[in-house]
Design an enzyme around this catalytic site. Structure first.
Site, PDB file in Angstrom:
ATOM      1  N   GLU A   7      -4.089 -43.234  15.776  1.00 23.59           N
ATOM      2  CA  GLU A   7      -2.782 -43.110  15.126  1.00 23.59           C
ATOM      3  C   GLU A   7      -1.640 -43.003  16.128  1.00 23.59           C
ATOM      4  O   GLU A   7      -0.618 -43.651  16.000  1.00 23.59           O
ATOM      5  CB  GLU A   7      -2.779 -41.905  14.181  1.00 23.59           C
ATOM      6  CG  GLU A   7      -3.635 -42.101  12.946  1.00 23.59           C
ATOM      7  CD  GLU A   7      -3.514 -40.948  11.968  1.00 23.59           C
ATOM      8  OE1 GLU A   7      -2.393 -40.458  11.764  1.00 23.59           O
ATOM      9  OE2 GLU A   7      -4.544 -40.535  11.411  1.00 23.59           O
ATOM     10  N   ASP A  83      -7.175 -40.069  12.607  1.00 22.40           N
ATOM     11  CA  ASP A  83      -7.402 -38.624  12.492  1.00 22.40           C
ATOM     12  C   ASP A  83      -8.517 -38.296  11.490  1.00 22.40           C
ATOM     13  O   ASP A  83      -8.712 -39.006  10.501  1.00 22.40           O
ATOM     14  CB  ASP A  83      -6.112 -37.922  12.055  1.00 22.40           C
ATOM     15  CG  ASP A  83      -5.084 -37.865  13.174  1.00 22.40           C
ATOM     16  OD1 ASP A  83      -5.448 -38.181  14.321  1.00 22.40           O
ATOM     17  OD2 ASP A  83      -3.924 -37.519  12.915  1.00 22.40           O
ATOM     18  N   TYR A 296      -8.190 -30.210  16.534  1.00 22.25           N
ATOM     19  CA  TYR A 296      -7.333 -30.752  15.476  1.00 22.25           C
ATOM     20  C   TYR A 296      -6.605 -29.631  14.749  1.00 22.25           C
ATOM     21  O   TYR A 296      -7.207 -28.622  14.360  1.00 22.25           O
ATOM     22  CB  TYR A 296      -8.176 -31.555  14.495  1.00 22.25           C
ATOM     23  CG  TYR A 296      -7.375 -32.434  13.576  1.00 22.25           C
ATOM     24  CD1 TYR A 296      -6.433 -33.323  14.084  1.00 22.25           C
ATOM     25  CD2 TYR A 296      -7.568 -32.396  12.203  1.00 22.25           C
ATOM     26  CE1 TYR A 296      -5.696 -34.148  13.246  1.00 22.25           C
ATOM     27  CE2 TYR A 296      -6.836 -33.226  11.351  1.00 22.25           C
ATOM     28  CZ  TYR A 296      -5.904 -34.093  11.889  1.00 22.25           C
ATOM     29  OH  TYR A 296      -5.178 -34.900  11.051  1.00 22.25           O
TER      30      TYR A 296
END
Length: 707
Positions: A7, A83, A296
């Site tokens: 991304e 992601d 994350y």
């Protein structure tokens, strides 16, 4: 060559360095497609055709998509590494669709930290696109579009309000309800009485807790004065109780708890916290190596992997503080609705201490990294052990309590003490039967207080506790209702505006489900069922749409359009009254009440430019004082835009860049007479025609090609 699509362009640098020359890593910069605004109601959804969505590539993403298509054609294989959440899965699916990649065989790689250890492991065991996750995201997107477009357009036409949304409206209701409770709250008087006790040359505060064996309740000044008259000069120690306790360390951060802690400690807004965390996750240049510093940052889970515990935490804690400081790996039970796909937010390595990383990070990044690092490490350390001492002092039927705490073993506080708000005060050795003099009395009149208004931390906690929204939506939800001017945020404290209260009141009357916390939470649970394969996309959409559409049609028939507010003036064109109107974007203006027969809009009169008293040296017209967009004054020609002469107020002439053949990059493909030259934009340089403003042609520079 294998093409890897992630991304973030910044993330692509880190991953590319780890994977090596056989891979080319590029960023798609988020979603490459969105719902169109065509078709019935501009929804971009064929409701009668099984809720079939119409996806399109936004204009701003067409250049990126063209580049991805070209790269995919040259590649031996395309690997999708967006992601690891619903949004990321949907982005991978859109990429596969646009690039014409087979859904069942295209490799999908997921990783929760960007490090040279984890990335190769993830690429060694790829999977495919999880269509249940894609359908869950698609269901959410379509439901949000239907609510957002249909309800918002109705509110705009009838009431003059801007928007409504599945999560934002329920969140706004909580803020409005809290403010209503505050405004309706009636404070009650009560009194607290403290005495100062002299023990061993030091003074300690004891608080009145019992009166004649009953819990102390003092409701007036008269009652307080009666108690004060009973306080003796000495108090007897009636009991001394000591108790050893263990205090477990706090759990590592989830998205919501990280946002709360960052707000409470540093007054970071939720959006700022997420932005800084994103940078730490994507990676920084550390001693010549680009590495991700945290895992994350969008997660509901407070779980930490056994691998991190065994390989990183245990050896580091033993070496730094000793074996007795090593704690257990706790696996807390998640409440209903919590998604446990990712670990908690933690550092990618214990050797990257906050002290060592500080010089590579900005001030905000260093603060947040320190908070995340210390919290995660503390969660894996031994409990803190304390000894509490509770002393009861009595006299004339009054009982006063005195307490103190002594730390026996620091445990997790060896790393987390700076973030722990608990105050510790110890007591000297006190024996039962001892008497101590009362050296002072402090009666305090107080009043009960309502719950405080929500701030950016407490509203996120409430959203998490009540199952509204998900980690990826907390910050954007708050941003939206602030942007819509439904609430104001002063030092993070959220206060509803009159528009916000009006929005909630209207929605409660016509769309009670949309502002229902339970209904909104149940919709989140249904999305979880779609993600787990327990419910299909079509089932979920029908469950939502059938009752919603009935409600919408009823509201459409019943909702009365609010009359526009008259200004007391008449339209200069047709004589009808002028009224205050609301635009679709939420701004107000004054227009004719006879619209659409009359399109008159009252424009604000612009103040005339003030003459300088001299003429323009280029064209001879008068010079005037002007103000730019920043509010700064300058001198310019009254003949603008024909003449563009300007100078500063202090006399410095603005020199217009004159381009020569040496500056020409290539001929302008639009006007054919000008040449493209390099100009500096707000963020990066670009090519533009020398014939501007007659020719507006421009194009972006391919930075890699130029290098």
């Amino acid at each position: 060559m294998k093409l890897v699509i992630v991304e973030s362009p910044k993330k692509s640098v880190t991953i590319g360095e780890v994977l090596g020359p056989d891979y080319k890593v590029v960023g798609c910069e988020g979603h490459i497609r969105d719902l169109s605004t065509h078709g019935k109601g501009g929804l971009g959804i064929e409701i009668e055709n099984g809720f079939k969505p119409s996806w399109e590539i936004p204009a701003k993403k067409k250049a990126i998509v063209s580049k991805l298509v070209a790269e995919a054609k040259k590649a031996d294989e395309v690997i999708l590494a967006t992601d690891p959440d619903r949004e990321g899965e949907a982005i991978s699916w859109h990429l596969a669709s646009v690039l014409k990649l087979p859904i069942s065989t295209t490799k999908r790689v997921r990783f929760h930290e960007i490090t040279k250890d984890v990335i190769p492991e993830a690429f060694a065991s790829p999977s495919t696109i999880d269509m249940n996750l894609v359908e869950a995201q698609e269901t959410r997107r379509l439901e949000d579009r239907i609510i957002g477009f249909q309800v918002s357009s109705l509110l705009q036409r009838k009431i003059g309000l801007q928007s409504a949304g599945r999560v934002q409206s329920a969140t706004l209701r909580m803020i409005v309800d809290r403010q209503a409770e505050i405004e309706a709250f009636v404070p009650e008087e009560y009194w607290v009485i403290d005495v100062q006790i002299d023990i061993g040359g030091a003074s300690y505060k004891a608080t009145l807790t019992e009166i004649d064996g009953e819990k102390a309740k003092i409701a007036s000044k008269e009652e307080a004065e009666a108690i004060l008259a009973r306080i003796p000069k000495e108090l007897l120690v009636a009991s001394v109780k000591k108790e050893a306790k263990k205090i477990n360390p706090p759990l590592p951060f989830t998205t919501s708890s990280m946002q709360q802690a960052a707000f409470n400690k540093y007054r970071f807004s939720n959006s700022k916290t997420q932005s800084v965390a994103q940078k730490l996750y994507e990676g920084e240049e550390i001693n010549g190596e680009h590495v991700g510093l945290i895992t994350y940052m969008r997660t509901d889970s407070s779980r930490i992997s056994p691998a991190f515990y065994n390989r990183h935490a245990v050896p580091f804690i033993e070496e730094t503080w000793g074996k007795e400081y090593v704690g257990s790996l706790r696996q807390p039970k998640n409440k209903a609705g919590v998604q446990d796909a990712h670990e908690a937010i933690r550092p990618t390595g214990t050797h990257r201490t906050p002290e060592a990383m500080g010089k590579f990070l900005s001030s905000d990044e260093a603060k947040l990294y320190r908070l995340i690092y210390c919290r995660a490490l503390a969660s894996l350390m031994a409990p803190k052990r304390i000894e509490t001492t509770s002393v009861a002092l009595q006299g004339n039927g009054l009982t006063f309590s005195l307490s103190g705490t002594k730390t026996l073993f620091k445990g997790y506080e060896a790393v987390y003490q700076e973030f722990d708000d608990e105050e510790i005060s110890s007591l000297p050795d006190i024996q039962e039967g001892a008497c101590f003099a009362v050296s002072g009395v402090n009666p305090q009149q107080k009043f009960t207080k309502p719950e405080p208004p929500y701030n950016e931390a407490s509203i996120v906690k409430e959203m998490f506790d009540r199952g509204i929204g998900r980690p990826s939506t907390y910050a954007t939800t708050i941003e939206t209702i602030i942007k819509r001017k439904y609430v104001t945020a002063t030092r993070g404290v959220l206060t509803p505006t009159e528009e916000g209260k009006k929005a909630v009141s209207t929605l409660q009357q016509y769309f009670p489900d949309i502002v229902s916390i339970d209904y909104t939470a149940s919709m989140e649970s249904e999305l979880d069922e779609v993600e787990k394969g327990q419910k299909t996309f079509l089932q979920a959409m029908n469950d939502f749409y059938v009752p919603f559409e009935k409600n919408f049609q009823d509201a459409k028939a019943k909702m009365q359009k609010e009359p526009d507010e008259p200004t007391g003036e008449l339209c200069p064109e047709c004589g009808h009254p002028l009224v205050v109107k609301h635009s679709r974007k939420g701004s107000t203006f004054i227009g004719c009440s006879n619209y659409p027969a009359c399109h008159y809009i009252k424009r604000e009169e612009k103040e005339p430019d003030v003459p300088v008293g001299e003429n323009c040296p280029e064209c001879g017209k008068p010079l005037v004082y002007k103000t730019n967009k920043k509010g700064e004054k300058f001198i310019g020609c009254s003949g603008f835009p024909s003449c563009r002469y300007t100078r500063s107020v202090d006399g410095k002439v603005t020199v217009k860049k004159v381009y020569t053949e040496a500056d020409y990059v290539k001929p302008c493909p639009k006007c054919k007479t000008g040449h493209l030259v390099i100009k500096q934009g707000k963020k990066k340089p670009f090519l533009a025609c020398t014939n501007f403003p007659k020719c507006h042609y421009h194009e972006w520079i391919d930075e890699k090609k130029e290098k």
